[in-house]
Design a protein around this motif. Structure first.
Motif, PDB file in Angstrom:
ATOM      1  N   VAL A 661       0.845  -1.213   0.000  1.00 36.30           N
ATOM      2  CA  VAL A 661       0.000   0.000   0.000  1.00 36.30           C
ATOM      3  C   VAL A 661       0.875   1.256   0.000  1.00 36.30           C
ATOM      4  CG1 VAL A 661      -1.640   1.338   1.374  1.00 36.30           C
ATOM      5  CG2 VAL A 661      -1.964  -1.131   1.078  1.00 36.30           C
ATOM      6  N   ALA A 662       1.916   1.235   0.813  1.00 36.56           N
ATOM      7  CA  ALA A 662       2.802   2.402   0.867  1.00 36.56           C
ATOM      8  C   ALA A 662       3.449   2.646  -0.484  1.00 36.56           C
ATOM      9  CB  ALA A 662       3.868   2.178   1.938  1.00 36.56           C
ATOM     10  N   PHE A 663       3.820   1.569  -1.170  1.00 39.07           N
ATOM     11  CA  PHE A 663       4.427   1.717  -2.492  1.00 39.07           C
ATOM     12  C   PHE A 663       3.444   2.324  -3.482  1.00 39.07           C
ATOM     13  CE2 PHE A 663       5.226  -0.041  -6.731  1.00 39.07           C
ATOM     14  CZ  PHE A 663       6.508   0.445  -6.966  1.00 39.07           C
ATOM     15  N   VAL A 664       2.195   1.840  -3.444  1.00 39.08           N
ATOM     16  CA  VAL A 664       1.165   2.360  -4.367  1.00 39.08           C
ATOM     17  C   VAL A 664       0.907   3.840  -4.105  1.00 39.08           C
ATOM     18  CG1 VAL A 664      -1.258   2.194  -5.021  1.00 39.08           C
ATOM     19  CG2 VAL A 664       0.113   0.112  -4.716  1.00 39.08           C
ATOM     20  N   VAL A 665       0.782   4.208  -2.802  1.00 42.05           N
ATOM     21  CA  VAL A 665       0.510   5.616  -2.461  1.00 42.05           C
ATOM     22  C   VAL A 665       1.651   6.518  -2.936  1.00 42.05           C
ATOM     23  CG1 VAL A 665       0.261   7.234  -0.550  1.00 42.05           C
ATOM     24  CG2 VAL A 665      -0.974   5.060  -0.532  1.00 42.05           C
ATOM     25  N   VAL A 666       2.853   6.090  -2.687  1.00 49.41           N
ATOM     26  CA  VAL A 666       4.011   6.898  -3.111  1.00 49.41           C
ATOM     27  C   VAL A 666       4.051   7.021  -4.624  1.00 49.41           C
ATOM     28  CG1 VAL A 666       6.530   6.945  -3.175  1.00 49.41           C
ATOM     29  CG2 VAL A 666       5.354   6.361  -1.059  1.00 49.41           C
ATOM     30  N   PHE A 667       3.710   5.903  -5.296  1.00 51.84           N
ATOM     31  CA  PHE A 667       3.736   5.941  -6.757  1.00 51.84           C
ATOM     32  C   PHE A 667       2.701   6.920  -7.308  1.00 51.84           C
ATOM     33  CE2 PHE A 667       2.206   4.365 -10.852  1.00 51.84           C
ATOM     34  CZ  PHE A 667       3.385   4.403 -11.591  1.00 51.84           C
ATOM     35  N   LEU A 668       1.485   6.897  -6.738  1.00 52.82           N
ATOM     36  CA  LEU A 668       0.441   7.797  -7.220  1.00 52.82           C
ATOM     37  C   LEU A 668       0.779   9.267  -6.939  1.00 52.82           C
ATOM     38  CD1 LEU A 668      -2.776   5.795  -6.214  1.00 52.82           C
ATOM     39  CD2 LEU A 668      -1.793   6.069  -8.500  1.00 52.82           C
ATOM     40  N   MET A 669       1.389   9.515  -5.801  1.00 54.20           N
ATOM     41  CA  MET A 669       1.723  10.882  -5.450  1.00 54.20           C
ATOM     42  C   MET A 669       2.827  11.434  -6.352  1.00 54.20           C
ATOM     43  SD  MET A 669       1.665  10.745  -1.293  1.00 54.20           S
ATOM     44  CE  MET A 669       2.280  12.407  -1.192  1.00 54.20           C
ATOM     45  N   LEU A 670       3.714  10.608  -6.756  1.00 47.51           N
ATOM     46  CA  LEU A 670       4.850  11.068  -7.548  1.00 47.51           C
ATOM     47  C   LEU A 670       4.726  10.679  -9.006  1.00 47.51           C
ATOM     48  CD1 LEU A 670       7.681  10.089  -5.046  1.00 47.51           C
ATOM     49  CD2 LEU A 670       6.575  12.320  -5.307  1.00 47.51           C
ATOM     50  N   LYS A 671       3.517  10.304  -9.419  1.00 51.41           N
ATOM     51  CA  LYS A 671       3.337   9.790 -10.769  1.00 51.41           C
ATOM     52  C   LYS A 671       3.705  10.831 -11.835  1.00 51.41           C
ATOM     53  CE  LYS A 671      -0.198   7.941 -13.867  1.00 51.41           C
ATOM     54  NZ  LYS A 671      -1.623   7.571 -14.020  1.00 51.41           N
ATOM     55  N   GLU A 672       3.142  12.069 -11.739  1.00 49.57           N
ATOM     56  CA  GLU A 672       3.376  13.099 -12.760  1.00 49.57           C
ATOM     57  C   GLU A 672       4.849  13.505 -12.807  1.00 49.57           C
ATOM     58  OE1 GLU A 672       0.785  16.363 -12.196  1.00 49.57           O
ATOM     59  OE2 GLU A 672      -1.061  15.196 -12.480  1.00 49.57           O
ATOM     60  N   LYS A 673       5.452  13.674 -11.631  1.00 54.58           N
ATOM     61  CA  LYS A 673       6.860  14.060 -11.589  1.00 54.58           C
ATOM     62  C   LYS A 673       7.747  12.981 -12.195  1.00 54.58           C
ATOM     63  CE  LYS A 673       6.444  17.036  -7.533  1.00 54.58           C
ATOM     64  NZ  LYS A 673       6.901  17.302  -6.160  1.00 54.58           N
ATOM     65  N   LEU A 674       7.393  11.742 -11.930  1.00 57.71           N
ATOM     66  CA  LEU A 674       8.188  10.640 -12.463  1.00 57.71           C
ATOM     67  C   LEU A 674       8.071  10.567 -13.981  1.00 57.71           C
ATOM     68  CD1 LEU A 674       7.485   7.814  -9.829  1.00 57.71           C
ATOM     69  CD2 LEU A 674       9.625   9.037 -10.207  1.00 57.71           C
ATOM     70  N   LEU A 675       6.821  10.799 -14.502  1.00 55.33           N
ATOM     71  CA  LEU A 675       6.614  10.725 -15.945  1.00 55.33           C
ATOM     72  C   LEU A 675       7.375  11.859 -16.654  1.00 55.33           C
ATOM     73  CD1 LEU A 675       2.811   9.792 -16.126  1.00 55.33           C
ATOM     74  CD2 LEU A 675       4.773   8.335 -16.652  1.00 55.33           C
ATOM     75  N   LYS A 676       7.326  13.037 -16.070  1.00 56.18           N
ATOM     76  CA  LYS A 676       8.040  14.158 -16.686  1.00 56.18           C
ATOM     77  C   LYS A 676       9.547  13.904 -16.683  1.00 56.18           C
ATOM     78  CE  LYS A 676       4.667  17.802 -15.615  1.00 56.18           C
ATOM     79  NZ  LYS A 676       4.424  19.060 -14.874  1.00 56.18           N
ATOM     80  N   MET A 677      10.032  13.368 -15.575  1.00 50.54           N
ATOM     81  CA  MET A 677      11.468  13.088 -15.475  1.00 50.54           C
ATOM     82  C   MET A 677      11.892  12.064 -16.511  1.00 50.54           C
ATOM     83  SD  MET A 677      13.589  11.687 -12.176  1.00 50.54           S
ATOM     84  CE  MET A 677      12.868  12.993 -11.178  1.00 50.54           C
ATOM     85  N   VAL A 678      11.060  11.043 -16.701  1.00 47.35           N
ATOM     86  CA  VAL A 678      11.390  10.016 -17.691  1.00 47.35           C
ATOM     87  C   VAL A 678      11.344  10.596 -19.097  1.00 47.35           C
ATOM     88  CG1 VAL A 678      10.612   7.823 -18.689  1.00 47.35           C
ATOM     89  CG2 VAL A 678      10.641   8.122 -16.212  1.00 47.35           C
ATOM     90  N   LYS A 679      10.315  11.473 -19.339  1.00 51.52           N
ATOM     91  CA  LYS A 679      10.177  12.054 -20.670  1.00 51.52           C
ATOM     92  C   LYS A 679      11.344  12.980 -21.000  1.00 51.52           C
ATOM     93  CE  LYS A 679       6.949  14.653 -23.562  1.00 51.52           C
ATOM     94  NZ  LYS A 679       5.643  15.363 -23.626  1.00 51.52           N
ATOM     95  N   ASN A 680      11.755  13.749 -19.964  1.00 52.05           N
ATOM     96  CA  ASN A 680      12.865  14.670 -20.199  1.00 52.05           C
ATOM     97  C   ASN A 680      14.154  13.924 -20.531  1.00 52.05           C
ATOM     98  OD1 ASN A 680      11.241  16.891 -19.755  1.00 52.05           O
ATOM     99  ND2 ASN A 680      11.728  16.988 -17.552  1.00 52.05           N
TER     100      ASN A 680
END
Length: 688
Positions: A661-680
């Motif tokens: 659950v903690a992993f899922v919550v962290v993933f959802l909270m940082l989802k947009e930042k992670l996607l932008k970082m990967v795209k950049n």
């Protein structure tokens, strides 16, 4: 190739048939189930009611023990004229007919013990009188009175050995053994004899006489000069007085143990006595009265009533010791008496003494000097007395130079005289257990303290210091010794200090007892690489010591500890598992649900658990045998195992879910930042 001649073929065939029949006869079972070995026929325990008539005619020895034969008839032995040894022990024999031995004139040895010969003893006596060559006769256990014995042996002048033990003989007089002029050995033990009246006067060749386990109150006027062995043990004898003559007695062994002797026996003035057994009596040397008066000149008077005559024999207490020649005595056992001290020069009369036992007396002091060196003494037992002082006058001369075994256990000693082992060049065994003694440390450390110094005694191999109250042995008390056996048990504070004393035992020590020494699992004795036997019982060990695995033990004692289990791979541990042959395990609170180690021990080859029948395991309040656990207990253990697995699962599942659950919550909270970082980083177009 030429064919063999017809006559030769027939001859070979006949020889083969004859050889085969001879072999069959040799290997065929004997009639009646008896066993045949050469000319010896053994028919023991075959439920025979009579002597078989179909045995081999050349039988020389016939054993019919433990059968049901009641009568030995006139024709019983007609077929066995070469018989010289016949045994009918433990039958129901009531009668031997007068002509039973007429065909067995060569019979030399006859055993009739444990039968019922008292019923027809006169007819049996007639049968025995027809045996001119009989040398050995055993009539023990036949409920015979003295008058019956007299009749049975009256015509057996060829007898050399006679046993009438375990009968109901009460009194011996001059008529009972009158004609036994060739008798060498006579066994009268376990009767009810309370009086002897010149019964052995005619037995001029008698050498061995056994009167043990009777009711003799005394022996006065002993004059059997030809006798070599006399056993008077287990009677009620209060005094033993030898006839006052200067003849040489052949007596070599005298056993007066387990009687009621009040003082040292009056022995022959000239004898060859080498073994004198006086243990378990009431002897004491009355050197002084309670008021301090000396008894050196005090006499004892004995009133002896013999028929119509009355004699008074006067004996000076110390004169009999002076007149008795004990120069050949090698063994003197005076244990279990009431001896407070020994008379002056008592031991000086025994220059050949090799074994002296004074244990279980009342000795408070024991003194040795150069004037009384006991040069040949190899064993001295002073254990279980009240010794406070061991006095040794050490000078230039030897004291106990041949001593090998010295037992001082269970006394009140606190030290031994300095230099006591200076001249004992052969001592191998020393027992100081249950005295309040300390060992002397290495030179320069507390030399002024009263202690026992065994340093440098190279011959010492066995040492017992059990129950001495040793507290943290300091220094190197075993330096210069070659100890192989060491008993340190029952010293609760022994291991409180360092273990530096071990370094002098590494190369030689083979047997070590640390029973009841407060041993802990953290203490390490693995340096004793020569150990083959180790006793760790009575120490409340809760964990199997890991250092044991490094030893090559053959015997290990773990009894009376607090072990819930043993290592499951114990039989396979190297080198312990390969060398171990004996393992003691009882009196431990083993867990019945963790017995994998027990089953592994049962399958180990060459490993024995001598107390395996006493080993138990605990299941709740119950103590059970690990080899036969009830089915409910086995099921309970299975449930316990299953419950533990379920418990582990229950404990692990919430943890895993929480992390997920903690992993899922962290993933959802940082989802947009992670996607932008990967795209950049990864989304830049590549040029063609």
């Amino acid at each position: 190739m030429e064919a063999p001649l017809p006559g030769l073929s027939l001859l070979l065939l006949l020889l083969a048939v004859g050889w085969g029949s001879r072999m069959d006869a040799a290997w065929a079972p004997s009639p009646g189930g008896c066993e045949l070995v050469q000319s010896i026929m053994d028919c023991t325990g075959r439920w025979l009611s009579s002597i078989p008539g179909n045995l081999r005619g050349d039988t020389e020895e016939l054993f019919l023990d433990d059968n049901t034969i009641q009568v030995l008839g006139n024709a019983s032995l007609l077929l066995y004229p070469q018989l010289w040894h016949l045994s009918l022990t433990r039958n129901h024999l009531e009668l031997i007919e007068p002509g039973a031995f007429l065909s067995s004139q060569g019979l030399e040895v006859l055993s009739l013990k444990d039968n019922l010969l008292f019923t027809n003893y006169s007819l049996t006596a007639a049968a025995l009188s027809a045996l001119p060559a009989l040398r050995m006769l055993d009539l023990a256990g036949n409920q015979l009175r003295e008058d019956m014995v007299s009749v049975l042996v009256s015509n057996l002048s060829s007898l050399e050995s006679l046993s009438v033990a375990r009968n109901i003989i009460m009194r011996l007089d001059s008529s009972i053994f009158t004609n036994l002029t060739e008798l060498l050995e006579l066994n009268l033990e376990k009767n009810y004899i309370f009086e002897i009246d010149n019964a052995f006067e005619g037995l001029q060749r008698l050498q061995r006489l056994n009167l043990a386990y009777n009711y003799l109150p005394c022996l006065v006027g002993f004059d059997l000069t030809q006798l070599r062995v006399l056993n008077l043990s287990n009677n009620v004898i209060e005094w033993f007085l030898t006839m006052e003559i200067n003849d040489l007695f052949e007596l070599e062994v005298l056993d007066l143990s387990h009687n009621r002797l009040l003082f040292f026996p009056v022995l022959p003035r000239q004898s060859k006595l080498y073994s004198l057994l006086l243990q378990d009596n009431r002897m004491s040397f009355y050197q002084r009265l309670p008021n301090g008066t000396s008894l050196a000149n005090v006499t004892m008077q004995f009133l002896i009533i013999d028929g119509n005559s009355t004699n008074i024999t006067t004996v000076r207490l110390w004169d009999e010791l002076c007149h008795s020649n004990l120069s050949s005595l090698r063994l003197l056992d005076m244990s279990q008496n009431e001896v407070w001290g020994l008379p002056d020069d008592f031991l000086a009369q025994m220059p050949s003494l090799t074994h002296l036992k004074l244990n279980q007396n009342c000795l408070e002091a024991f003194h040795l000097s150069e004037e009384d060196p006991l040069a040949r003494l190899t064993e001295l037992d002073l254990s279980q007395n009240q010794l406070v002082e061991l006095g040794v006058k050490v000078g230039a001369g030897d004291i106990l130079p041949s001593l090998q075994l010295f037992n001082l256990s269970t006394n009140r000693l606190q030290a031994l005289p300095p230099g006591i082992f200076t001249h004992t060049r052969k001592i191998t065994t020393l027992d100081l257990s249950y005295n309040r003694v300390d060992l002397c440390p290495q030179p320069g450390e507390a030399e002024s303290l009263s202690c026992v110094d065994i340093r440098g005694v190279e011959t010492l191999s066995h040492l017992s210091l059990a129950g001495c109250g040793l507290q943290g042995m300091g220094g190197r008390p075993f330096q210069g010794t070659s100890l192989m056996h060491l008993d340190l048990s029952d010293n609760r504070q022994l291991l409180s200090g360092d273990l530096a004393w071990l370094q002098d035992l590494v190369l030689t020590l083979q047997v070590l007892s640390l029973r009841n020494t407060s041993l802990s699992s953290t203490m390490d004795f693995s340096a004793l690489s020569s150990l083959v036997r180790l006793d760790l019982s009575g120490n409340c060990l809760a964990v199997f010591p890991a250092w044991l695995g490094a030893l090559r033990l053959r015997s290990l004692d773990l009894r009376d500890n607090c072990l819930p289990a043993l290592p499951q791979d114990l039989p396979h541990q190297a080198p312990l598992g390969r060398s171990l042959r004996e393992l003691y395990l009882s009196q431990n609170p083993y867990n019945c649900c963790t017995l994998g180690w027990w089953h592994a021990l049962q399958q180990a080859q060459g490993l024995r658990v001598p107390d395996g029948q006493q080993v138990t395991c605990r299941h709740g309040p119950r103590a059970l045998s690990p080899g036969a656990l009830p089915q409910p207990v086995l099921q309970s253990c299975q449930w316990q195992t299953a419950n533990m697995e379920l418990l582990y699962l229950v404990l692990a599942l919430p943890t895993c879910l929480t992390l997920l659950v903690a992993f899922v919550v962290v993933f959802l909270m940082l989802k947009e930042k992670l996607l932008k970082m990967v795209k950049n980083r990864c989304g830049v177009s590549s040029p063609y």
